[in-house]
Scaffold this motif. Structure first.
Motif, PDB file in Angstrom:
ATOM      1  N   ASN A 193      -4.931  -7.058  -5.680  1.00 32.22           N
ATOM      2  CA  ASN A 193      -4.465  -6.727  -4.357  1.00 32.22           C
ATOM      3  C   ASN A 193      -4.751  -8.035  -3.557  1.00 32.22           C
ATOM      4  OD1 ASN A 193      -4.111  -4.382  -4.589  1.00 32.22           O
ATOM      5  ND2 ASN A 193      -6.381  -3.637  -4.140  1.00 32.22           N
ATOM      6  N   TRP A 241      -0.097   1.513  -6.258  1.00 29.90           N
ATOM      7  CA  TRP A 241      -0.945   0.226  -5.793  1.00 29.90           C
ATOM      8  C   TRP A 241      -2.119   0.613  -5.239  1.00 29.90           C
ATOM      9  CZ3 TRP A 241       1.092  -4.666  -6.101  1.00 29.90           C
ATOM     10  CH2 TRP A 241       0.511  -5.633  -5.297  1.00 29.90           C
ATOM     11  N   ASN A 242      -2.499   1.495  -4.792  1.00 28.50           N
ATOM     12  CA  ASN A 242      -3.702   2.007  -3.929  1.00 28.50           C
ATOM     13  C   ASN A 242      -4.864   2.407  -5.080  1.00 28.50           C
ATOM     14  OD1 ASN A 242      -2.001   1.925  -1.810  1.00 28.50           O
ATOM     15  ND2 ASN A 242      -2.706   3.529  -0.640  1.00 28.50           N
ATOM     16  N   SER A 243      -4.542   3.262  -5.884  1.00 23.43           N
ATOM     17  CA  SER A 243      -5.518   3.750  -6.785  1.00 23.43           C
ATOM     18  C   SER A 243      -5.485   3.074  -7.929  1.00 23.43           C
ATOM     19  CB  SER A 243      -5.202   5.403  -6.924  1.00 23.43           C
ATOM     20  OG  SER A 243      -3.858   5.517  -7.737  1.00 23.43           O
ATOM     21  N   ASN A 273       0.879  -1.223   0.006  1.00 24.02           N
ATOM     22  CA  ASN A 273       0.049   0.002   0.137  1.00 24.02           C
ATOM     23  C   ASN A 273       0.963   1.076   0.110  1.00 24.02           C
ATOM     24  OD1 ASN A 273      -2.551  -1.300  -0.028  1.00 24.02           O
ATOM     25  ND2 ASN A 273      -2.316  -1.400   2.219  1.00 24.02           N
TER      26      ASN A 273
END
Length: 124
Positions: free
Chosen positions: A74, A53-55, A30
Motif C-alpha cells: 500500500n 487492494w483493501n483486503s 482502494n
C-alpha cells in the motif's frame, strides 16, 4: 490519469525465480482489484492472478497456484507477482490491470486499466 507501469521482466531459467512489479498511480486504488494477465505469441490473453487492494484477498489461475504469489504494498502503491519455479510455458508478455468490479474476476473484459506489459522468457 491512471497509469500502471510493469517492470521486472526478463530472461529466467526454468526453476529459478522472478518478481514482477506494477507501479500504480493517478488515483486511489482502494476498492479496486488488481490483476496479472499474460499473453504468449499466437495465444489469447490469460488470467494469472488477482488481489483485492483493501483486503489482499487473492485468486489464482490453476496454472499459477503453488508457484506464483500476488501481493501489494500500500505504501508504495505497487502490486507484485512473485514467480517461483517458472516453466518455459510461462513465457509471455505479462500485463498488470485494474478493475472496480467487486469480484476477484479472471475476465479480462472487466478490467478498466492496463499497463504496457513486460516480457518474461523462461529458458530450459
Amino acid at each position: 490519469q491512471v497509469q500502471l507501469v510493469e517492470s521486472g521482466g526478463g530472461l529466467v531459467q526454468a526453476g529459478g525465480s522472478l518478481r514482477l512489479s506494477c507501479a500504480a498511480s493517478g488515483r486511489s486504488f482502494n476498492g479496486y482489484v488488481m490483476g496479472w494477465f499474460r499473453q504468449a505469441p499466437g495465444k489469447e490473453c490469460e488470467f494469472v492472478a488477482a488481489i483485492r487492494w483493501n483486503s489482499a484477498t487473492t485468486n489464482y489461475a490453476d496454472s499459477a497456484k503453488g508457484r506464483f504469489t500476488i501481493s501489494r504494498d500500500n505504501a508504495k502503491n505497487t502490486v507484485y507477482l512473485q514467480m517461483n519455479s517458472p516453466k518455459p510455458e510461462d513465457t509471455a508478455v505479462y500485463y498488470c490491470a485494474a478493475t472496480r468490479y467487486y469480484g476477484l474476476t479472471d475476465d479480462a473484459s472487466r478490467y478498466d486499466y492496463w499497463g504496457q506489459g513486460t516480457q518474461v522468457t523462461v529458458s530450459l
